[in-house]
Design an enzyme around this catalytic site. Structure first.
Site, short mmCIF file in Angstrom:
data_model
loop_
_atom_site.label_atom_id
_atom_site.label_comp_id
_atom_site.label_asym_id
_atom_site.label_seq_id
_atom_site.Cartn_x
_atom_site.Cartn_y
_atom_site.Cartn_z
CD GLU A 94 -1.72 5.76 -33.48
OE1 GLU A 94 -0.57 5.29 -33.63
OE2 GLU A 94 -2.75 5.10 -33.66
CB CYS A 151 0.47 1.51 -33.96
SG CYS A 151 -0.98 2.12 -33.09
#
Length: 508
Positions: A268, A302
């Protein structure tokens, strides 16, 4: 004499900004905190809100990593033999304990991470919800029966992988540890978790809570360290899988290291996500969505929608309202209930964010508000890493602030005219973590969602992440998923068993 858990120590009983000092060892395996063997590579860890030293991070070496992994493997042999229902009961107890100690964990998270207490409490809620969710799935794990000719049949078994490694990021330290450990444990695995060297504290609390809930000693271990410790984990022959959250360059290295022994990997990574606001939107919701897409956790998220594309006709009104509300964001002591934005993680990161803003101005961008180092009135916060939330206008697709991940409280606003045009521009990136669209046109909403090259698309909202919903990226934002039922596939392996009920037919 039994160790006292961190949360029961006096220093964690009444945490306030500028008071917490952690002197306890922060490695944890075999059911206890473990003193480091060698302190020569010790690194100071800072409290973002004050700039003072919170604790020392002492990285684990090869022998310590080996001990932690072997401890995890021993626990895995016991844990994997329990039924799903037995594992579920223990995980539900862990979720209950976290829920009960929510405020104390959140305060420790704030001291180490810098985000507001309001957000940190939500993070802790998400953590226990995640563990509770996978506790519910654990008893349901099952295979498939396939009927074959002549009464023969086959069936599949969903089996654990073994020892999994989780490598966390500093923006959601406790929550990420829960996100990675909960599905792993539900499937019957053990986990060795390495938090970011900048946020080493709260993952240890999770380890102690799992122990208190009744997992076998060694089932969830914590090793501290940076790149060298991470490399030792990725190369270790007893590790079956690595789940990493962090930057693209580090993710590439993790993938390369894991490939040498063909370990499974979940990545990720970063993002530069587009948020598209059409003129037919409910403008009030779009404005709130844009703020949520850019300023949670000081912009250190993010999946943030940092490229805000606004249809030209509504751009003036949008900017007017967004700037007004951005200026009203309360920046300051993250442990005060009224604060809505805390401090960035470190001084170097703060300087990097300010550097992006300076470069944006040099490239023609216009700062409509914020974008400066902020010094709160409270004297104890004068050395904290605060930046006033920033809105950038006059942005172009070729500007650095539009192309690269800033990871700070900076919203770049860009005009567009047509759906076709904005889709092409939105997808013109190497990232693909998230995206969003605001419109009243239901056909357009689903059409745009289908054409955006990202792992998640929010329609008429942003940064909503229930644990029931899979999360992960396209392109260089990584692969694999966290949360949702699909994550079970990333923490287990499928065995096929074929049963012959008659005689063997042979060509020989």
């Amino acid at each position: 004499m039994a160790q006292q858990p961190l949360l029961s120590l006096p220093e964690f009983q009444s945490v306030s900004t500028g008071t917490l000092v952690v002197k306890e060892p922060l490695n944890f395996w075999g059911g206890a905190r473990v003193k480091p063997r060698d302190t020569k590579n010790s690194e100071p860890v800072y409290e973002p809100a004050t700039g003072r030293v919170l604790c020392d991070m002492i990285p684990c070496g090869e022998e310590e990593v080996d001990q932690a992994i072997k401890s995890a493997h021993s626990a895995y042999l016991k844990w994997s033999q329990l039924s799903g229902m037995e594992r579920s009961r223990i995980m539900l107890e862990a979720a209950r304990i976290i829920r009960e100690r929510r405020n104390a964990i959140a305060k420790a998270e704030v001291a180490n991470n810098g985000k507001s207490i309001t957000e940190a409490e939500v993070d802790i809620d998400v953590a226990w919800q995640c563990i509770e969710y996978y506790a519910g799935i654990a008893p349901t794990l099952s295979g498939q029966h396939i009927q074959l000719p002549g009464g023969s049949f086959a069936y599949t078994r969903r089996e654990p992988l073994g020892v999994c490694v989780g490598i966390g990021a500093w923006n959601y330290p406790f929550q990420i540890a829960a996100w990675k450990s909960a599905p792993a444990l539900a499937c019957g695995n053990a986990m060795v978790f390495k938090p970011s060297p900048m946020t080493p504290v709260t993952a240890v609390m999770l380890a102690e809570i799992y122990k208190e809930a009744g997992v076998p000693d060694g089932l969830f271990n914590v090793v501290q360290g940076g790149a060298e410790t991470g490399s030792l984990l990725c190369h270790h022959p007893m590790v079956a899988k690595v789940s990493f959250t962090g930057s693209v360059p580090t993710g590439k290295k993790v993938m390369e290291m894991a490939a040498k022994s063909v370990k499974q990997v979940t990545l990720e990574l970063g993002g530069k996500s587009p948020l598209i606001i059409f003129k037919d939107c409910e403008l009030e919701n779009a404005i709130k969505g844009a703020l949520m897409a850019n300023f949670l956790t000081q912009g250190e998220v993010c999946c943030n929608g940092t490229r805000v594309f606004v249809q030209r006709e509504i751009m003036p009104k949008f900017l007017e309202e967004v700037v007004k509300r951005t200026k009203a964001i309360s920046v300051g002591d993250p442990l005060c209930e009224g604060t809505r934005m805390g401090a960035l993680i470190s001084k170097p990161h703060m300087e990097k964010v300010l550097g992006f803003i300076k470069q944006a101005k040099e490239q023609g961008g216009k700062v409509l508000c914020g974008g400066e180092r902020f010094v709160p009135n409270d004297p104890k916060l004068k050395d904290g890493y605060f930046v006033s939330p920033c809105v950038l206008d006059n942005c172009r697709d070729d500007m650095t602030c539009v192309k690269e991940e800033i990871f700070g409280p900076v919203m770049s606003v860009l005009p567009f005219d047509t759906e076709e045009e904005v889709l092409q521009r939105a997808n013109n990136t190497t990232f693909g973590l998230a995206s969003g669209v605001f419109t009243r046109d239901i056909a357009r909403a689903h059409r745009v969602a289908a054409n955006l090259q990202a792992g998640t698309c929010y329609i008429n909202n942003y940064n909503v992440g229930p644990v029931e919903v899979p999360f992960g990226g396209y392109k260089m934002s990584g692969f694999g998923r966290e949360n949702g039922t699909v994550t079970i596939e990333y923490y287990s392996q499928l065995k096929t068993v074929v049963v012959e009920m008659g005689d063997v037919e042979s060509l020989f």
